[in-house]
Motif scaffolding. Structure first.
Motif, mmCIF file in Angstrom:
data_model
loop_
_atom_site.group_PDB
_atom_site.id
_atom_site.type_symbol
_atom_site.label_atom_id
_atom_site.label_comp_id
_atom_site.label_asym_id
_atom_site.label_seq_id
_atom_site.Cartn_x
_atom_site.Cartn_y
_atom_site.Cartn_z
ATOM 1 N N SER A 3 -8.559 6.795 -21.624
ATOM 2 C CA SER A 3 -7.796 7.507 -20.916
ATOM 3 C C SER A 3 -8.778 8.136 -19.731
ATOM 4 O O SER A 3 -10.067 8.692 -19.843
ATOM 5 C CB SER A 3 -7.303 8.774 -21.641
ATOM 6 N N LEU A 4 -8.097 7.695 -18.688
ATOM 7 C CA LEU A 4 -9.079 8.246 -17.392
ATOM 8 C C LEU A 4 -7.980 8.948 -16.466
ATOM 9 O O LEU A 4 -6.661 9.012 -16.589
ATOM 10 C CB LEU A 4 -9.341 6.999 -16.853
ATOM 11 N N LYS A 5 -8.732 9.885 -15.651
ATOM 12 C CA LYS A 5 -8.055 10.525 -14.482
ATOM 13 C C LYS A 5 -8.533 9.904 -13.098
ATOM 14 O O LYS A 5 -9.532 9.203 -13.026
ATOM 15 C CB LYS A 5 -8.493 11.926 -14.533
ATOM 16 N N THR A 6 -7.798 9.920 -12.102
ATOM 17 C CA THR A 6 -8.171 9.556 -10.786
ATOM 18 C C THR A 6 -8.233 10.740 -9.758
ATOM 19 O O THR A 6 -7.558 11.735 -9.825
ATOM 20 C CB THR A 6 -7.238 8.643 -10.292
ATOM 21 N N HIS A 7 -9.125 10.496 -8.782
ATOM 22 C CA HIS A 7 -9.164 11.511 -7.654
ATOM 23 C C HIS A 7 -8.206 11.045 -6.627
ATOM 24 O O HIS A 7 -8.091 11.982 -5.741
ATOM 25 C CB HIS A 7 -10.732 11.191 -6.856
ATOM 26 N N CYS A 8 -7.685 10.001 -6.695
ATOM 27 C CA CYS A 8 -6.785 9.501 -5.646
ATOM 28 C C CYS A 8 -5.458 10.520 -5.417
ATOM 29 O O CYS A 8 -4.785 10.731 -6.550
ATOM 30 C CB CYS A 8 -6.300 8.034 -5.814
ATOM 31 N N GLN A 9 -4.811 10.571 -4.341
ATOM 32 C CA GLN A 9 -3.669 11.066 -4.350
ATOM 33 C C GLN A 9 -2.585 10.087 -3.998
ATOM 34 O O GLN A 9 -1.417 10.378 -4.121
ATOM 35 C CB GLN A 9 -3.414 12.141 -3.299
ATOM 36 N N TYR A 10 -3.142 8.980 -3.480
ATOM 37 C CA TYR A 10 -2.223 7.732 -3.076
ATOM 38 C C TYR A 10 -2.667 6.588 -3.469
ATOM 39 O O TYR A 10 -4.075 6.263 -3.724
ATOM 40 C CB TYR A 10 -1.747 7.679 -1.623
ATOM 41 N N GLY A 11 -1.994 5.452 -3.863
ATOM 42 C CA GLY A 11 -2.235 4.210 -4.431
ATOM 43 C C GLY A 11 -1.979 3.273 -3.133
ATOM 44 O O GLY A 11 -1.682 3.549 -2.005
ATOM 45 N N TYR A 12 -2.652 2.044 -3.331
ATOM 46 C CA TYR A 12 -2.664 1.044 -2.415
ATOM 47 C C TYR A 12 -1.150 0.390 -2.314
ATOM 48 O O TYR A 12 -0.346 0.130 -3.269
ATOM 49 C CB TYR A 12 -3.515 -0.281 -2.487
ATOM 50 N N ALA A 13 -0.811 0.155 -1.120
ATOM 51 C CA ALA A 13 1.081 -0.520 -0.794
ATOM 52 C C ALA A 13 0.625 -1.984 -0.606
ATOM 53 O O ALA A 13 -0.274 -2.206 0.230
ATOM 54 C CB ALA A 13 1.356 0.192 0.149
ATOM 55 N N LEU A 14 1.221 -2.827 -1.305
ATOM 56 C CA LEU A 14 1.071 -4.270 -1.085
ATOM 57 C C LEU A 14 1.862 -4.795 0.088
ATOM 58 O O LEU A 14 1.574 -6.033 0.655
ATOM 59 C CB LEU A 14 1.488 -4.848 -2.299
ATOM 60 N N LEU A 15 3.081 -4.152 0.252
ATOM 61 C CA LEU A 15 4.038 -4.879 1.171
ATOM 62 C C LEU A 15 4.117 -3.837 2.635
ATOM 63 O O LEU A 15 5.027 -4.043 3.437
ATOM 64 C CB LEU A 15 5.383 -4.774 0.738
ATOM 65 N N GLY A 16 3.029 -3.262 2.912
ATOM 66 C CA GLY A 16 3.038 -2.527 4.023
ATOM 67 C C GLY A 16 3.872 -1.200 3.935
ATOM 68 O O GLY A 16 4.125 -0.378 5.146
ATOM 69 N N GLU A 17 4.640 -0.903 2.906
ATOM 70 C CA GLU A 17 5.302 0.263 2.729
ATOM 71 C C GLU A 17 4.466 1.546 2.799
ATOM 72 O O GLU A 17 3.226 1.434 2.671
ATOM 73 C CB GLU A 17 6.296 0.314 1.310
ATOM 74 N N LYS A 18 5.125 2.754 2.579
ATOM 75 C CA LYS A 18 4.059 4.012 2.317
ATOM 76 C C LYS A 18 3.534 3.984 1.252
ATOM 77 O O LYS A 18 4.124 3.360 0.205
ATOM 78 C CB LYS A 18 5.076 5.074 2.517
ATOM 79 N N TYR A 36 -5.366 -8.674 -5.235
ATOM 80 C CA TYR A 36 -5.511 -8.330 -3.520
ATOM 81 C C TYR A 36 -6.065 -7.661 -3.040
ATOM 82 O O TYR A 36 -6.509 -7.561 -1.841
ATOM 83 C CB TYR A 36 -3.884 -7.580 -3.462
ATOM 84 N N PHE A 37 -6.781 -6.387 -3.841
ATOM 85 C CA PHE A 37 -7.875 -5.634 -3.331
ATOM 86 C C PHE A 37 -9.188 -5.692 -4.284
ATOM 87 O O PHE A 37 -8.950 -5.131 -5.433
ATOM 88 C CB PHE A 37 -7.161 -4.114 -3.266
ATOM 89 N N PRO A 38 -10.127 -6.046 -3.536
ATOM 90 C CA PRO A 38 -11.433 -6.184 -4.390
ATOM 91 C C PRO A 38 -11.872 -4.747 -4.627
ATOM 92 O O PRO A 38 -11.392 -3.648 -4.235
ATOM 93 C CB PRO A 38 -12.515 -6.577 -3.311
ATOM 94 N N HIS A 39 -12.384 -4.870 -5.847
ATOM 95 C CA HIS A 39 -12.821 -3.398 -6.503
ATOM 96 C C HIS A 39 -11.739 -2.194 -7.021
ATOM 97 O O HIS A 39 -12.130 -1.293 -7.018
ATOM 98 C CB HIS A 39 -14.000 -2.929 -5.647
ATOM 99 N N CYS A 40 -10.500 -2.882 -7.019
ATOM 100 C CA CYS A 40 -9.460 -2.068 -7.465
ATOM 101 C C CYS A 40 -8.864 -2.284 -8.875
ATOM 102 O O CYS A 40 -9.076 -3.872 -9.106
ATOM 103 C CB CYS A 40 -8.341 -2.169 -6.051
#
Length: 65
Positions: A3-18, A36-40
């Motif tokens: 189990s891990l936690k993340t510092h991120c508040q948002y993830g990456y969007a694939l189709l240009g959406e918010k 689609y995204f290196p190192h992700c």
């Protein structure tokens, strides 16, 4: 699975959406590597619940702890 936690508040969007918001107070598990995204990685909540209608997020691997 670890189990891990993340510092991120948002993830990456694939189709240009918010970018999808992430609940960074809960634990996540890695379910795959992004092509689609290196190192992700693709994560999901440990409890398998959705958050703001999403069940999976793409985040930088180095944002996980």
């Amino acid at each position: 699975m670890d189990s891990l936690k993340t510092h991120c508040q948002y993830g990456y969007a694939l189709l240009g959406e918010k970018p999808p918001r992430i609940d960074n107070t809960v634990e996540y598990v890695i379910i795959g590597v992004s092509i689609y995204f290196p190192h992700c990685v693709i994560i999901r909540r440990r409890d398998s619940c959705s958050f703001n209608g999403k069940k999976q997020w793409i985040v930088p691997q180095n944002s996980l702890y």
